[in-house]
Scaffold this motif. Structure first.
Motif, PDB file in Angstrom:
ATOM      1  N   SER A 133      -2.484   0.291  -8.716  1.00  0.00           N
ATOM      2  CA  SER A 133      -2.606   1.726  -8.480  1.00  0.00           C
ATOM      3  C   SER A 133      -3.017   1.964  -7.029  1.00  0.00           C
ATOM      4  CB  SER A 133      -3.663   2.319  -9.414  1.00  0.00           C
ATOM      5  OG  SER A 133      -4.939   1.769  -9.116  1.00  0.00           O
ATOM      6  N   GLY A 134      -3.043   3.220  -6.622  1.00  0.00           N
ATOM      7  CA  GLY A 134      -3.390   3.545  -5.248  1.00  0.00           C
ATOM      8  C   GLY A 134      -4.775   3.063  -4.839  1.00  0.00           C
ATOM      9  N   ASP A 135      -5.758   3.125  -5.757  1.00  0.00           N
ATOM     10  CA  ASP A 135      -7.119   2.697  -5.437  1.00  0.00           C
ATOM     11  C   ASP A 135      -7.268   1.182  -5.443  1.00  0.00           C
ATOM     12  OD1 ASP A 135      -8.034   5.303  -5.175  1.00  0.00           O
ATOM     13  OD2 ASP A 135      -8.508   5.477  -7.314  1.00  0.00           O
ATOM     14  N   GLU A 165       0.824  -1.213   0.000  1.00  0.00           N
ATOM     15  CA  GLU A 165       0.000   0.000   0.000  1.00  0.00           C
ATOM     16  C   GLU A 165       0.856   1.259   0.000  1.00  0.00           C
ATOM     17  OE1 GLU A 165      -3.391   0.299   2.483  1.00  0.00           O
ATOM     18  OE2 GLU A 165      -3.732  -1.859   2.553  1.00  0.00           O
ATOM     19  N   GLU A 219       1.717   7.058  -6.766  1.00  0.00           N
ATOM     20  CA  GLU A 219       0.616   7.905  -7.217  1.00  0.00           C
ATOM     21  C   GLU A 219       0.834   9.372  -6.836  1.00  0.00           C
ATOM     22  OE1 GLU A 219      -3.502   7.382  -5.552  1.00  0.00           O
ATOM     23  OE2 GLU A 219      -3.833   6.571  -7.561  1.00  0.00           O
ATOM     24  N   SER A 220       1.433   9.613  -5.673  1.00  0.00           N
ATOM     25  CA  SER A 220       1.641  10.985  -5.209  1.00  0.00           C
ATOM     26  C   SER A 220       2.845  11.656  -5.868  1.00  0.00           C
ATOM     27  CB  SER A 220       1.842  11.001  -3.692  1.00  0.00           C
ATOM     28  OG  SER A 220       3.070  10.359  -3.341  1.00  0.00           O
ATOM     29  N   ALA A 261       2.439   1.819  -3.555  1.00  0.00           N
ATOM     30  CA  ALA A 261       1.444   2.242  -4.542  1.00  0.00           C
ATOM     31  C   ALA A 261       1.036   3.700  -4.329  1.00  0.00           C
ATOM     32  CB  ALA A 261       0.218   1.330  -4.459  1.00  0.00           C
ATOM     33  N   LYS A 262       0.851   4.106  -3.079  1.00  0.00           N
ATOM     34  CA  LYS A 262       0.446   5.481  -2.796  1.00  0.00           C
ATOM     35  C   LYS A 262       1.568   6.468  -3.088  1.00  0.00           C
ATOM     36  CE  LYS A 262      -3.063   4.221   0.605  1.00  0.00           C
ATOM     37  NZ  LYS A 262      -3.442   4.221   2.041  1.00  0.00           N
ATOM     38  N   GLU A 263       2.803   6.058  -2.825  1.00  0.00           N
ATOM     39  CA  GLU A 263       3.932   6.949  -3.101  1.00  0.00           C
ATOM     40  C   GLU A 263       4.160   7.104  -4.598  1.00  0.00           C
ATOM     41  OE1 GLU A 263       7.206   5.430  -0.875  1.00  0.00           O
ATOM     42  OE2 GLU A 263       6.432   6.136   1.045  1.00  0.00           O
TER      43      GLU A 263
END
Length: 252
Positions: A165-167, A79, A86-87, A82-84
Motif C-alpha cells: 500500500s502507499g504507506d 513508490e 491508492e489515489s 503504490a501511490k497511484e
C-alpha cells in the motif's frame, strides 16, 4: 491504434514526471557518483580488489553504476505505482483504451531512461577524475549490460508497487533496496563477508548483475551462472508483477 497512442502518451507523461523530480534525479544520478568518489579515494594507485586484477576505481565504478541503475528502476517504480493505486489514478487509466501492459511498459520505460544517465555519469566521473581506462568496446558493452540488467529490478519495482500500500511501500522498498545492494556486494566486495554469507550472496541478482560488468572489464565472457540467475529472477519478478496486477484488477 488507440492503444498505441495511449501508451505513447503515458510514456511521455511518465518521463516528464521523472525528469521534474529533482530529489529522485539526485539520488539516482548524482548520489552514486558521490559514493564512487568517496570509496574509490580510499584505494591506493596500484591496489587491486578481490584478486580480480581490477583497480579499486574500476571495481567500484561497476558497483556504483549498477547501484545507480538499481536506484532509478526500483525506487522510482515501486513508490509511484503504490501511490497511484491508492489515489485512484490506476483505476482511472483502466477506463481508457490503455491496456494493462501499456501501463507497466510506461513505468519501465521511464525508469530505464532515467537509469541510463546514472550509469553514464558514474563512468564519466571514473574516467575523468579517477583515470579509469577501458577500450571503447568495453565502455559500450558495460553500458549496455548494466542498462539491460536493470530491467530485472524494474520488474521487481512493479511487483512491489502492486504488493504494498502507499504507506507500507517505502519501508518494504528500502529494506529490499539496501538488502540487495549490501548483500549483493555493491557497496563492498562480498569476499569480505563471512563464508556462510558469501554462499548466500552469490545467488542474489545484484551479485550476478555486478559480475556481468566486472567480466567485461576483465575482457572475459560473463559466467553462465550469473546470466542464468538474472534470467530466473527476471522471470520470477515479471510473473509476480503480472499476478499482482491481475489480482489488483479483480479487486477494482
Amino acid at each position: 491504434m488507440l492503444n498505441t497512442f495511449a501508451a505513447r502518451a503515458l510514456i511521455k507523461l511518465e518521463l516528464a514526471r521523472a525528469l521534474r523530480n529533482r530529489k529522485f534525479l539526485f539520488f539516482s544520478v548524482i548520489y552514486p557518483s558521490i559514493i564512487f568518489l568517496l570509496v574509490a579515494s580510499q584505494g591506493g594507485t596500484g591496489e587491486t580488489v578481490d584478486n580480480s586484477g581490477l583497480s579499486v576505481a574500476a571495481y567500484v565504478m561497476v558497483s556504483m553504476a549498477s547501484f545507480g541503475a538499481l536506484t532509478a528502476v526500483l525506487m522510482g517504480n515501486s513508490e509511484r505505482i503504490a501511490k497511484e493505486r491508492e489515489s485512484g489514478w490506476v483505476r482511472q487509466l483502466r477506463l481508457t483504451t490503455l491496456p494493462g501492459r501499456g501501463y507497466v511498459l510506461a513505468k519501465t520505460a521511464s525508469a530505464a531512461v532515467v537509469s541510463l544517465p546514472s550509469i553514464v555519469v558514474v563512468f564519466l566521473v571514473a574516467a575523468t577524475v579517477k583515470d579509469v581506462r577501458l577500450d571503447a568496446w568495453q565502455w559500450f558493452a558495460l553500458t549496455g549490460a548494466i542498462w539491460a540488467g536493470s530491467l530485472v529490478f524494474a520488474a521487481l519495482g512493479v511487483a512491489i508497487g502492486y504488493l504494498a500500500s502507499g504507506d507500507a511501500v517505502r519501508p518494504i522498498t528500502m529494506i529490499t533496496y539496501f538488502g540487495l545492494s549490501i548483500l549483493g556486494g555493491l557497496w563492498w566486495p562480498s569476499s569480505s563477508f563471512p563464508a556462510w554469507l558469501q554462499d548466500i550472496a552469490k545467488w542474489l541478482p545484484t551479485h550476478a548483475y555486478a559480475a556481468l560488468g566486472r567480466a567485461i572489464e576483465q575482457s572475459q565472457a560473463p559466467k553462465a551462472q550469473d546470466i542464468a540467475i538474472l534470467v530466473v529472477f527476471f522471470a520470477l519478478f515479471v510473473g509476480g508483477a503480472a499476478w499482482l496486477y491481475r489480482k489488483d484488477t479483480l479487486k477494482a
